[in-house]
Design a protein around this motif. Sequence first.
Motif, short mmCIF file in Angstrom:
data_model
loop_
_atom_site.label_atom_id
_atom_site.label_comp_id
_atom_site.label_asym_id
_atom_site.label_seq_id
_atom_site.Cartn_x
_atom_site.Cartn_y
_atom_site.Cartn_z
N THR A 86 40.23 81.58 23.80
CA THR A 86 39.71 82.92 24.04
C THR A 86 38.39 82.87 24.81
O THR A 86 38.16 83.68 25.72
CB THR A 86 39.52 83.67 22.71
N THR A 87 37.54 81.93 24.46
CA THR A 87 36.27 81.78 25.17
C THR A 87 36.50 81.34 26.61
O THR A 87 35.87 81.86 27.54
CB THR A 87 35.38 80.76 24.44
N GLU A 88 37.41 80.41 26.82
CA GLU A 88 37.74 79.99 28.19
C GLU A 88 38.27 81.16 29.01
O GLU A 88 38.01 81.26 30.21
CB GLU A 88 38.78 78.87 28.14
N LEU A 89 38.98 82.06 28.34
CA LEU A 89 39.57 83.21 29.03
C LEU A 89 38.55 84.27 29.39
O LEU A 89 38.59 84.85 30.49
CB LEU A 89 40.66 83.81 28.15
N CYS A 90 37.59 84.53 28.49
CA CYS A 90 36.78 85.74 28.61
C CYS A 90 35.29 85.52 28.86
O CYS A 90 34.60 86.49 29.22
CB CYS A 90 36.91 86.57 27.32
N ALA A 91 34.78 84.33 28.67
CA ALA A 91 33.33 84.16 28.62
C ALA A 91 32.65 84.02 29.97
O ALA A 91 31.41 84.03 30.04
CB ALA A 91 32.97 82.96 27.75
N GLU B 284 34.67 69.30 18.89
CA GLU B 284 35.61 68.20 18.97
C GLU B 284 36.00 67.66 17.60
O GLU B 284 37.13 67.22 17.40
CB GLU B 284 35.01 67.07 19.82
N THR B 285 35.08 67.73 16.66
CA THR B 285 35.38 67.23 15.32
C THR B 285 35.69 68.34 14.32
O THR B 285 36.36 68.09 13.31
CB THR B 285 34.20 66.40 14.78
N TRP B 286 35.23 69.56 14.58
CA TRP B 286 35.40 70.64 13.60
C TRP B 286 36.64 71.48 13.86
O TRP B 286 37.25 72.01 12.92
CB TRP B 286 34.15 71.53 13.60
N LEU B 287 37.04 71.62 15.11
CA LEU B 287 38.16 72.49 15.45
C LEU B 287 39.46 71.70 15.54
O LEU B 287 39.45 70.49 15.80
CB LEU B 287 37.89 73.19 16.79
N PRO B 288 40.61 72.38 15.36
CA PRO B 288 41.90 71.68 15.44
C PRO B 288 42.25 71.32 16.88
O PRO B 288 41.67 71.84 17.83
CB PRO B 288 42.89 72.71 14.89
N THR B 289 43.20 70.43 17.04
CA THR B 289 43.69 70.09 18.38
C THR B 289 44.60 71.21 18.89
O THR B 289 45.00 72.10 18.13
CB THR B 289 44.47 68.77 18.34
N GLY B 290 44.94 71.16 20.16
CA GLY B 290 45.83 72.15 20.75
C GLY B 290 45.22 73.53 20.87
O GLY B 290 45.92 74.53 20.81
N ARG B 291 43.91 73.58 21.08
CA ARG B 291 43.20 74.87 21.01
C ARG B 291 42.81 75.42 22.37
O ARG B 291 42.27 76.53 22.45
CB ARG B 291 41.94 74.69 20.17
N THR B 292 43.03 74.68 23.45
CA THR B 292 42.54 75.12 24.76
C THR B 292 43.54 76.04 25.45
O THR B 292 44.71 76.14 25.05
CB THR B 292 42.28 73.91 25.67
#
Length: 362
Positions: free
Chosen positions: A88-93, A180-188
């Motif tokens: 969402t951040t990549e999309l809107c920020a 990188e350590t706190w969020l899950p993979t496959g999130r981009t």
Amino acid sequence: MPNPSLGRLRLVAQGLVTRPWATPTEAVRAFGAMQGQDLPGVLASAALRTTSGAAGDVIAALDAGRLVRGYPMRGTVFLMTADDVTWTTELCAAPAIRAARSRRPQLGLDDDHVERARSVAVEALSEHPLSRTELVARWSEAGLPTAEGRGYHLLGALIHDTTLVYGPWNGTDQDVALSETWLPTGRTLAERFNGDRVAAVAEMLRRYLLSHGPATVRDFAWWTKLTLREIRAALPAVEGDLERDPGSDGEPAYWRPGLVEEARELGRASAAPLLLPGFDELVLGYADRLFALTPDEHAALVPGNNGVFRKSVVRGGRVVGTWARAGRSSRRTLELTDFTPHSPRQRATLERLFAAYPFVSP
């Protein structure tokens, strides 16, 4: 002029009448994002839409890494699910990132400062999250300028580019975590939508209209700051999931199927009194807030139009006053400022709601 009928429909759509979500994570995912610059307020907003209504459940979701806060759009902090915040951040920020970068020279900062701050943060947070104060202290120790808002700017830049997020609860605030350590993979955006912006906009638009409707494409454009061109390209992918009203001004409103019938069946329950946090999506989720209050009442809700919203009392689909928590922790009391008078029975209901409200501190 206020439109109580529209207000009641939005109350039902937003889950404030029926509390349809079993967990805060489910509620936040349904919304896509909840405006969260007032941290205790957004924790309450999420809780008030869940079965338990408990702030502790929201804090548990923060600690487990299911919920985080980031800067996905408008340069504003939002509560989001951990698997939604990056794409969402990549999309809107991008517009907010450009605006922040243009202010950087005024702070005596440049891109090199941001990269140095990134390197220090990655090393400092590699083992566990730190408080904002601790992270800024690490930057100061590394020789980076942090006074007079510079530390906050560096933090914002690294949250905007999804290097960092606000993660677990530390008792009074959220610690800063390394994505990188706190969020899950496959999130981009590339991983979730194969880089297809139209598909990603459609997903955001669907969630927004299902949770906020009746609402328009222009409401969503204001909420995200995405372009109308991009949103209208995504609209055909979601129209089949929604009901719509052509609208008298030519701008159709959309809402989830069955909403009107559900509100009708709920009857008086959709008009019952509520105590809401100051930055709740019912008030801040639309381009025009005057469906819920008059211009004079809006001025009282946001004194001086300074962006600081008082907590609202809602009844009958309208904001009918503001409220505050007065007194010391051992003897808290409800303090009301009325736009519209409350009957003794309504005041008694508000007192019960105050006693059950999901405060995060005594």
